[in-house]
Structures are given as C-alpha cells and as structure tokens.
Write an enzyme that holds these catalytic residues in place. Structure first.
Site, PDB file in Angstrom:
ATOM      1  CB  ILE A 144     -12.389 -25.671  34.439  1.00  0.00           C
ATOM      2  CG1 ILE A 144     -12.655 -27.027  35.067  1.00  0.00           C
ATOM      3  CG2 ILE A 144     -11.173 -25.031  35.033  1.00  0.00           C
ATOM      4  CD1 ILE A 144     -11.584 -28.062  34.701  1.00  0.00           C
ATOM      5  NE  ARG A 157     -16.562 -19.431  21.771  1.00  0.00           N
ATOM      6  CZ  ARG A 157     -15.349 -18.917  21.531  1.00  0.00           C
ATOM      7  NH1 ARG A 157     -15.234 -17.788  20.841  1.00  0.00           N
ATOM      8  NH2 ARG A 157     -14.261 -19.513  21.970  1.00  0.00           N
ATOM      9  CE  LYS A 214       1.776 -20.800  35.126  1.00  0.00           C
ATOM     10  NZ  LYS A 214       0.439 -21.439  35.243  1.00  0.00           N
ATOM     11  CE1 TYR A 216      -1.321 -17.472  37.082  1.00  0.00           C
ATOM     12  CE2 TYR A 216       0.034 -18.713  38.616  1.00  0.00           C
ATOM     13  CZ  TYR A 216      -0.916 -18.685  37.615  1.00  0.00           C
ATOM     14  OH  TYR A 216      -1.455 -19.857  37.161  1.00  0.00           O
ATOM     15  CB  ILE A 226      -8.716 -26.855  37.947  1.00  0.00           C
ATOM     16  CG1 ILE A 226      -8.075 -25.570  38.477  1.00  0.00           C
ATOM     17  CG2 ILE A 226     -10.219 -26.871  38.183  1.00  0.00           C
ATOM     18  CD1 ILE A 226      -8.468 -25.189  39.863  1.00  0.00           C
TER      19      ILE A 226
END
Length: 357
Positions: free
Chosen positions: A15, A37, A115, A148, A174
């Site tokens: 996205i 892909r 997060k 993260y 998002i």
C-alpha cells in the site's frame, strides 16, 4: 554527488510502496520496485522480483540495479515478536548488505509505525499501562522487544558502515489502495459496508469504547509517499525520525456515520460490546463470491481484499491515539489531507476499479 535520483522501493506491491512509486515516477525519478510479485501495471516502474530472505537470489536480482535512494516499506508478519525480530531485521540487513559493495546508496528510508510508541499489538493491552499521547518522536524506546527497533538498528549499523544518510517514518493506520495487502483498513471497511448494503445488515462499529469516543488520526498513503520523497531530498531531514499522519484529528463516532452514508447503509455505533469484524465477516467468503459475480467485480476472493484481524487490532485499542506532526512541519513538510476525503477518495477508486459494487 549524482543528480540522477534512482529509487529502489522495497515492498513495491504494498500500500505504501505502490503509492510511493506513483509519487516518484511523477517527479522524474528512475524507480525500481522490488517485491516477490512486483506490480506490472505502473507505467515506468522497473519490476524486480526477489525474496528478501534469500541473499544469493537477491544479489542476482539486483545485479544491474544501482540505487541512490532505498525505501524499505515492507515487513513480514510472524507468529511471535521474537520471530518478527528475527525475520524483519534480516530483511533489512540482507537488502543493505547486497547493495553495500555498489557504493551508490546515498539515503535509506525505513517505514515503521506507531507500535514504536505502543509496543507490539498485545503489550499495552496486557500491561494495563497506556502510553502518553500525542506521540512525539523524541519519546524513548519502550523497554520491550519490538521488531521496529531491530530494523532501525540494522539501518543505523549499515549507515555507519556505508556512509549514507537515513530517515525513519512512523505512520498510523494507512488509508489507500493495494489489493492483496494484509493491513488495509480502508478497503476492509469498504468491503464490509458493501456486504452490509447487499444483506441489509447494519454497518456495525466493531471496536472499543475508547476508540469510538476518543480522538484518532490516520495516514493517507499519498501523504506518506510525499513525506518519504521529501525526507530523501531535504538536507534538514537527514538522520531523523518522523511521525506521519494526515494532520487532522477525528472521532470515529463522527466519522463512522459519514462512511455509512457514502454507501447508503445504516450506521450502528458502540453499544457497550466490542463486535470484532473478524467474527462479523467470518462466514462471508461465499457471499462475497456471489456479490462479485453479480456486479462483475475483479477480485472474488474476500481474503485478498479484507484484513479484518488488522482492522480489529486498530479499532479495538483501549486508548485514543494521536500523533504529533510538529517536527516535520518545522522542517518544511506541510502536506495536509482531510481524513474523510482519504476514505471517500479510496472508496471512489475501488468502485471505479470494480473492486466494490
């Protein structure tokens, strides 16, 4: 320093990655898109098919790619945080190690998320202690395992080794288009509302009381794309971490009926019970196939469009979530996007592309 801007987007089918590719291609970058892909529909994008966890194959796929800027916009969901750390730090380490001998990389941008402040999905819910909002970039790391942090540390170590600058980007949820994306609230809600319309079910709020009544924000995929491009080309933004949200706050109790009205369905708000979408949509796969056939939609598989588990995690949080944008505003990033329009733009695009009826 070369004036040719050559981007390698890691996670180009996602996205954020696909919206970033669109943004960079529109501003005269050369853009390579890496994914297992990679997207084939973006005019001008050079697709690179590779698995980030296979260094030899990755090296072969990137043999002729010499990027000046690397944008890491992907992660791989694992069953435990220990596995998240192992796999997602390897992903960053592998790509930067393969590019290291080329000596062409000037800047690396890493996308993480809120997060960073909240901890892993279940940590704050179990601990009973809620983090202080609004979130600000200078807040220290939590004393808790978090992939993260491991990803950031890989970027810092490679920057030290190879001499490039970096930026870290921390979006909230998002909102934007990407089919097959595993964390896609906007499309999930669009599909859910379409099912409600077809069956006469109410558009039932699935989340917590705190989220229903509290303040929140989200990140339009087009806005984070612009911030990534800005930070990569702005001297003052080098070696900094940035929050990135639309710039407005809203309450779901205000937005939910507006989303329902767009689809012409009845909105049902918080009624004292959390009603997860995962349960509400559990038996809808066959129904969606029927709807897809009736309206000649392009994606009949419900699980390729909707990620109710992720939407439930966001909307079920026991706290309101607000993100401070002062840092990049002060440095000159002024892009602003009304959240209501983020959803409506997405819904219109999904309808135009025959993904929803």
């Amino acid at each position: 320093m070369s004036t040719n801007k050559i981007a390698l987007i890691v996670g180009a089918s996602g996205i954020i990655g696909s919206n970033l590719a669109t943004e960079l291609l529109a501003t005269n970058w050369t853009v390579y898109g890496l994914a297992r892909r990679p997207p084939q529909h973006l005019d001008g994008l050079y697709p690179v098919a590779a698995d980030l966890l296979e260094p030899a194959a990755l090296e072969a796929a990137l043999a002729d790619v010499n990027p000046t800027h690397v944008f890491i916009t992907t992660w791989m969901r694992q069953d435990t945080e220990a596995e998240n750390i192992r796999v997602n730090s390897a992903l960053v380490r592998n790509i930067l190690a393969v590019l290291s001998p080329k000596g062409t990389v000037q800047h690396v941008a890493l996308v993480t998320g809120l997060k960073h402040y909240l901890g892993p999905f279940d940590a704050y819910a179990k601990s009973g202690t809620l983090p202080a909002t609004p979130f600000r970039e200078e807040q220290p790391r939590l004393d808790i395992a978090n992939f993260y942090y491991a990803q950031e540390d890989e970027v810092y170590a490679a920057a030290e080794r190879d001499g490039f600058t970096w930026s870290i980007h921390r979006p909230h949820t998002i909102i934007g288009k990407a089919v097959g994306n595993l964390m896609n609230m906007g499309t999930t809600l669009a599909v859910y509302a379409s099912i409600c319309k077809e069956t006469g079910r109410p558009f039932q709020w699935p989340g917590s009381e705190a989220q229903w009544h509290g303040l929140s924000d989200v990140t339009d995929a087009r806005v984070i794309a612009k911030q990534l491009a800005w930070a990569a080309t702005t001297e003052a933004a080098r070696n900094e971490a940035f929050n990135i949200v639309n710039g407005d706050y809203f309450r779901w109790s205000w937005l939910w009926p507006r989303l329902a009205a767009w689809f012409g369905v009845e909105a049902a708000g918080y009624d004292g019970t959390v009603r997860p979408l995962e349960a509400q949509m559990a038996d809808d796969a066959d129904l969606w196939r029927t709807i897809a056939a009736r309206y000649q939609l392009t994606v009949p598989e419900l699980d390729k469009l909707a990620s109710p588990w992720h939407t439930d995690l966001d909307l079920g949080r026991p706290l309101e979530v607000m993100t401070d944008m002062s840092k990049s505003r002060k440095l000159g990033f002024h892009v602003y996007q009304p959240t209501e329009a983020s959803f409506f733009d997405l819904f219109a695009q999904l309808r135009d592309d025959q993904i929803i009826p």
